[in-house]
Design an enzyme around this catalytic site. Structure first.
Site, PDB file in Angstrom:
ATOM      1  N   GLN A 184      -9.223   5.791   8.042  1.00 14.16           N
ATOM      2  CA  GLN A 184      -9.848   4.909   9.031  1.00 14.16           C
ATOM      3  C   GLN A 184     -10.835   5.652   9.930  1.00 14.16           C
ATOM      4  O   GLN A 184     -11.470   5.026  10.777  1.00 14.16           O
ATOM      5  CB  GLN A 184      -8.773   4.241   9.907  1.00 14.16           C
ATOM      6  CG  GLN A 184      -7.881   3.276   9.167  1.00 14.16           C
ATOM      7  CD  GLN A 184      -8.627   2.021   8.699  1.00 14.16           C
ATOM      8  OE1 GLN A 184      -9.670   1.660   9.225  1.00 14.16           O
ATOM      9  NE2 GLN A 184      -8.086   1.364   7.681  1.00 14.16           N
ATOM     10  N   CYS A 232       0.442  -2.745   6.197  1.00 14.77           N
ATOM     11  CA  CYS A 232       1.005  -1.531   5.598  1.00 14.77           C
ATOM     12  C   CYS A 232       1.420  -0.524   6.660  1.00 14.77           C
ATOM     13  O   CYS A 232       1.308   0.692   6.456  1.00 14.77           O
ATOM     14  CB  CYS A 232       0.032  -0.868   4.620  1.00 14.77           C
ATOM     15  SG  CYS A 232      -0.409  -1.906   3.247  1.00 14.77           S
ATOM     16  N   ASP A 254      -4.814  12.073   7.578  1.00 14.43           N
ATOM     17  CA  ASP A 254      -5.256  10.890   6.844  1.00 14.43           C
ATOM     18  C   ASP A 254      -6.484  10.337   7.558  1.00 14.43           C
ATOM     19  O   ASP A 254      -6.380   9.752   8.634  1.00 14.43           O
ATOM     20  CB  ASP A 254      -4.098   9.872   6.825  1.00 14.43           C
ATOM     21  CG  ASP A 254      -4.514   8.502   6.316  1.00 14.43           C
ATOM     22  OD1 ASP A 254      -5.715   8.290   6.058  1.00 14.43           O
ATOM     23  OD2 ASP A 254      -3.628   7.642   6.197  1.00 14.43           O
TER      24      ASP A 254
HETATM   25  N1  PMP Z   1      -4.200   5.335   5.429  1.00 14.35           N
HETATM   26  C1  PMP Z   1      -4.773   4.495   6.285  1.00 14.35           C
HETATM   27  C2  PMP Z   1      -4.807   4.852   7.752  1.00 14.35           C
HETATM   28  C3  PMP Z   1      -5.340   3.316   5.813  1.00 14.35           C
HETATM   29  O1  PMP Z   1      -5.907   2.459   6.672  1.00 14.35           O
HETATM   30  C4  PMP Z   1      -5.306   3.016   4.433  1.00 14.35           C
HETATM   31  C5  PMP Z   1      -5.883   1.731   3.872  1.00 14.35           C
HETATM   32  N2  PMP Z   1      -5.518   0.576   4.588  1.00 14.35           N
HETATM   33  C6  PMP Z   1      -4.702   3.932   3.585  1.00 14.35           C
HETATM   34  C7  PMP Z   1      -4.168   5.083   4.122  1.00 14.35           C
HETATM   35  C8  PMP Z   1      -4.608   3.700   2.106  1.00 14.35           C
HETATM   36  O2  PMP Z   1      -5.867   3.776   1.538  1.00 14.35           O
HETATM   37  P1  PMP Z   1      -6.072   3.378   0.014  1.00 14.35           P
HETATM   38  O3  PMP Z   1      -5.414   2.042  -0.164  1.00 14.35           O
HETATM   39  O4  PMP Z   1      -7.564   3.314  -0.134  1.00 14.35           O
HETATM   40  O5  PMP Z   1      -5.454   4.431  -0.819  1.00 14.35           O
END
Ligand code: PMP
Length: 405
Positions: free
Chosen positions: A204, A365, A201
């Site tokens: 960031q 989150c 992922d």
């Molecule tokens: N993974 C990470 C590490 C994030 O920081 C975020 C967004 N805060 C996401 C996934 C989710 O990204 P999105 O809301 O743009 O789908």
């Protein structure tokens, strides 16, 4: 290198010149979303003003132009990630959609009873919940990889948890709460020894340092355009060509088929197989503009600048009585999460907002990561290349002021 001057890049960002509650905006919520340079705003406006068309189907000039723009953006994303070919890039709505896509297609086809998905405790909910959902359906298990006290993934525990039951390791290239940058390349190599696939992922990571998916040897790499100075609603899923080639369809509809018949339907090859329906064409154009904008900077100098700015902020915040930074990994991006003794994080954010400073308060989150520190909520200041030491001073002054009231 050409060096880097934050004051020069600030001129590209119209929103950075507005005021909030009577104060110059200090945007420290880059982990949630970054601001957009005028090059991106202008690319979006120009597409709608003079080039709007659907793609891949109409036999007319503007359809061809839009197709070229969309596919040009795919090629730009591929080159930005060091991918071997544009065909290894699937456009998605963002990181969340990319992870769900992989879980629902690759996961459904490859996970069976007793299989395991290793997920560090650090992960964003969007890299936990989609795995829980498909694991439940396939009678597989999501296994958390614990953290050390400094917020880094416990590498001994990771090595111990890996086994031939491990089908997938899903980990972020940089944590949105602690900023931790784990040794992804080494972890991937270890996972591959057990035949496990690795999804990274990069939500960031991509705005902060150059990424090379082939050097990482990642099987999947995902990110969101809006955290990369691009528009919302567009992001990318990179998959290794041989892994993508084996993927089953996800959503069905137009663009993803070869031929449709009530007797038998045949499908288009990847990446189109995984892009049913009309995509975010303008978003792809904007994403390309964002990538062009970022890659026109001296990225080595940008990374060095952000590191210095983060160190400056760590020092400055240490002078605020009662302020405690969470996690102190040596390898980190410019994300600082903290608590202030005696203050609710939401109240801290509200106070800062009165001074025009945007930070995020809450669980970010990433509840398991915060609970590792016994917290349900914290304040996060996340910096981008356009933030300055002067803005750090403003943040610290506002926090000091708050404590004196
Ligand atoms: N993974 C990470 C590490 C994030 O920081 C975020 C967004 N805060 C996401 C996934 C989710 O990204 P999105 O809301 O743009 O789908």
């Amino acid at each position: 290198g050409r060096g880097f001057d934050p004051e020069t890049v600030r001129r590209d960002f119209p929103v950075l010149h507005r005021t909030v509650n009577g104060h110059p905006l200090v945007w420290l919520d880059n982990g949630a979303t970054t601001q957009k340079p005028r090059q991106v705003i202008e690319a979006l406006a120009a597409f709608y003003a003079s080039a709007n068309s659907n793609i891949h189907r109409g036999a007319h000039t503007m359809a061809r132009e839009a197709t070229e723009a969309y596919e040009g953006s795919r090629a730009a994303v591929a080159s930005f990630l060091g991918a071997p070919s544009p065909d290894s890039v699937v456009f998605v709505r963002g990181t969340t959609e990319a992870v769900n896509l992989v879980a629902q297609t690759w996961g459904r086809a490859n996970l069976g009873a007793g299989d395991e998905i290793l997920v560090p405790v650090l992960e964003h909910h969007s890299n936990i919940v989609p795995w829980q959902m498909i694991a439940k359906e396939r009678h597989a298990r999501v296994v958390p990889v614990p953290l050390g006290p400094d917020g880094q993934i416990d590498q001994n525990a990771f090595a111990d948890l890996l086994s031939f039951r491990t089908q997938l390791v899903a980990l972020s290239h940089a944590s949105n709460v602690l900023g931790t940058v784990p040794p992804v390349r080494e972890m991937t190599a270890l996972a591959h020894r057990y035949g496990a696939k690795v999804l990274v992922d990069g939500a960031q990571a991509v705005a902060h340092f150059p990424v090379d998916v082939q050097a990482l040897d990642a099987d999947f790499y995902v990110f969101s355009g809006h955290k990369l100075f691009g528009p919302t609603g567009i992001g990318a899923l990179y998959g290794k060509p041989e892994v993508l080639a084996g993927m089953r369809p996800w959503q069905g509809g137009g663009n993803m088929i070869d031929s449709v018949d009530f007797g038998r339907t045949t499908f288009a090859p990847v990446p189109h197989l995984l892009e049913a329906g009309t995509g975010n064409i303008a978003g792809a154009v904007g994403l390309r503009a964002a990538i062009d904008w970022l890659t026109s900077q001296d990225r080595t100098a940008v990374t060095a600048y952000e590191k210095a700015l983060t160190e400056y902020a760590v020092q400055a915040l240490a002078g605020v009585p009662g302020l405690e930074l969470i996690g102190a990994a040596p390898e980190r991006i410019s994300v600082l999460t903290f608590t202030l003794a005696g203050y609710d994080p939401a109240a801290v954010a509200e106070c800062l907002d009165r001074d025009g400073i945007a930070v995020r308060a809450g669980h970010h989150c990433a509840q398991p990561a915060l609970r590792h520190y016994g917290l349900e909520s914290a304040v996060r200041a996340s910096f981008a290349l356009y933030n300055t030491p002067r803005e750090v001073d403003t943040l610290v002054a506002s926090l000091q002021n708050m404590r004196q009231q």
